[in-house]
Design an enzyme around this catalytic site. Sequence first.
Site, PDB file in Angstrom:
ATOM      1  N   ASP B 195       0.820  -1.272   0.054  1.00 52.73           N
ATOM      2  CA  ASP B 195       0.000  -0.034   0.087  1.00 52.73           C
ATOM      3  C   ASP B 195       0.792   1.262   0.065  1.00 52.73           C
ATOM      4  O   ASP B 195       0.555   2.234  -0.739  1.00 52.73           O
ATOM      5  CB  ASP B 195      -0.952   0.120   1.148  1.00 52.73           C
ATOM      6  CG  ASP B 195      -1.793  -1.169   1.228  1.00 52.73           C
ATOM      7  OD1 ASP B 195      -1.939  -1.891   2.411  1.00 52.73           O
ATOM      8  OD2 ASP B 195      -2.394  -1.942  -0.058  1.00 52.73           O
ATOM      9  N   HIS B 253      -4.827  -3.854   5.626  1.00 54.00           N
ATOM     10  CA  HIS B 253      -4.480  -4.155   4.399  1.00 54.00           C
ATOM     11  C   HIS B 253      -5.711  -4.575   3.624  1.00 54.00           C
ATOM     12  O   HIS B 253      -5.576  -5.503   2.782  1.00 54.00           O
ATOM     13  CB  HIS B 253      -3.627  -5.177   4.247  1.00 54.00           C
ATOM     14  CG  HIS B 253      -2.724  -5.480   3.087  1.00 54.00           C
ATOM     15  ND1 HIS B 253      -2.100  -4.629   2.404  1.00 54.00           N
ATOM     16  CD2 HIS B 253      -2.425  -6.587   2.396  1.00 54.00           C
ATOM     17  CE1 HIS B 253      -1.535  -4.889   1.274  1.00 54.00           C
ATOM     18  NE2 HIS B 253      -1.839  -6.269   1.311  1.00 54.00           N
TER      19      HIS B 253
END
Lengths: 319, 389
Positions: B195, B253
Amino acid sequence: MPVFKAPAPGFSVRFSPFHEQRLLAAASQHFGLVGNGHLLVLDLAAAGPGGAPAPLFAFPTSDALFDCAWSESHESLCAAASGDGSVRLFDVALPPAQNPVRLFREHAREVHGLDWNPVRRDAFLSASWDDTLKLWSPDRPASVRTFRGHEYCVYAAAWSARHPDVFASASGDRTARVWDVREPAPTLVIPAHDHEVLSLDWDKYDPSILATGSVDKSIRVWDVRSPRAPLTQLAGHGYAVKRVRFSPHRQGMIMSCSYDMTVCMWDYRKEDALLARYGHHTEFVAGIDMSVLVEGLLASTGWDEMIYVWPFGSDPRAM
Amino acid sequence: MEQGGDAAARRMGRIASHLRPPPASQMEEVSLLRGSNCRAKGAAPGFKVAILGASGGIGQPLALLMKMNPLVSLLHLYDVVNTPGVTADISHMNTGAVVRGFLGQPQLENALTGMDLVIIPAGIPRKPGMTRDDLFKINAGIVRTLCEGVAKFCPKAIVNVISNPVNSTVPIAAEVFKKAGTYDPKRLLGVTTLDVVRANTFVVCTLTEFGICIITILTFTGTISKIYYLLCLQGEVLGLDPRDVNVPVIGGHAGVTILPLLSQVNPPCSFTSEEISYLTTHIQNGGTEVVEAKAGAGSATLSMAYAAAKFADACLRGLHGDAGVVECSYVASQVTELPFFASKVRLGRCGIEEILSLGPLNEFERAGLEKAKKELAESIQKGVAFINK
């Protein structure tokens, strides 16, 4: 402040231990790569307001000169380290025809560093790119001792200010080694940096402290009694540190010059160590010295062919 | 004395090496005083890393990147299928790490004994239309088995969990370790680096795209001063390298639990609120974007392997003793009321040295944080319940 123009890029300056107003300078054509060298003796008092004064003594040499040193025993004797592996002794009181008074040709590679013993005064060291250091006396035709141990170019040698037989050397093998002239092997090997160590000097007030300057842009201060880790690390130069010198007057004060064209003053005992930064040179600064006779007087020379002398705290370029 | 030309070249070489020194590890002709270079198998200076799931879509490129890492001395590749082939292939690379392959459950013990770092990418990938939670049942079982092995054979190793859904598999791993009595919250990290990597890339792309858009519009209307201002800004923005940009990403996540803190980007840039919501959505859906693009062939494997290798390298540098190694990671933490949360952590010799605080959040980020915490709490609960049922 006196400002001198050298005939070629400057590599080293030294204040005379006998005359407050005298300065020795070594310069080399074409940045020391090829061509001649020049050994100059300058008189600070002669620098008037009008143009550059002529040097007291000027001697060209056949190869580059990388370092110079005054004798501690004779006021007119000085030594120059040459790129052809020779060490030359000059007597500035004699006419040029009788100079050099001695030519010592033993090193196989460039001689990069010289230091005269300030305590015994009768001997000096040469540090060479052939990985050895040699001890010389002006009276003897050959070297007194050769010190082998380094694994790469030795860039600088410095005598201890207190112990007459102890000296240290800085080398491209990333170590600084402390030697005793009576022993063939180094007494202490300090793995000082992760890159080449270009210069080192002893603290004139504390005989166990020494400072090393390196290609990794930092100066590390070591205590030889506990050499595993440095006492402190002085970061601030933007490129490799070429020379470090401890002040003969103020304990803990270090002067350094670097390929980043600046001269810096430090006090390693302070948290915020950088005291001053002088950016007066327009090329690499290769030689610095602090006067023993006049407190706070500094000199620097660089590849811009300029030699500056100024008191600490003022601007080197001020007239 | 030899020829003048040699001397000049030598002096030139000395000056060059002072100005641009070779990296310390490459100075082979100079003997090193620290650390001998003997290369006994597995005993060379360096760390022992195991990849559990090394034949999969992430495992293979990850094994490639870890074999290239100079801090790795021994690389163990474990999987239930195809490991001998992958091992033979990777072992031909001429880098220092020694590679060994292990196939099947009975060899898990040999794969894990003595390891310093265990990376777990094992699991099935998403297909178009699946969410990360759909993978849950299968991947949860895989992670449980592998963590039981870690607890038994290398309880002191640092564990990097990649298997999705990370929001749940990390709590699962924690429960397994707690049951075995070997739980160390400092050594269990969920890998959310992808990310961060996406955030860094998208920030640079978007700034460039937006900048160009606005300039085109303004040129039409002829507002000279605005063009000049934006051109100046553009000059700065187009000069950005994604490697120099760092956006902290917190939360978790998956989807809305991914919270990029664009207000804390380094170097500081300011964004309009459209840019912020566009970027945040783009980063949150980055994984889905790849799954759709691959149209059934898998999910993000190459960029995931890059991110996982980057994070594993940070863990190794921390183990090595380097200072200032800070990465975002999903860990057991007290920065929020949730038991697990992703934030910046400082890595060191025993894994996590310090969990850094979230820093100042603006309005938009605070709202995002509340949404993220809700979903994260459910995912964590799901993971814990799986073990304890």
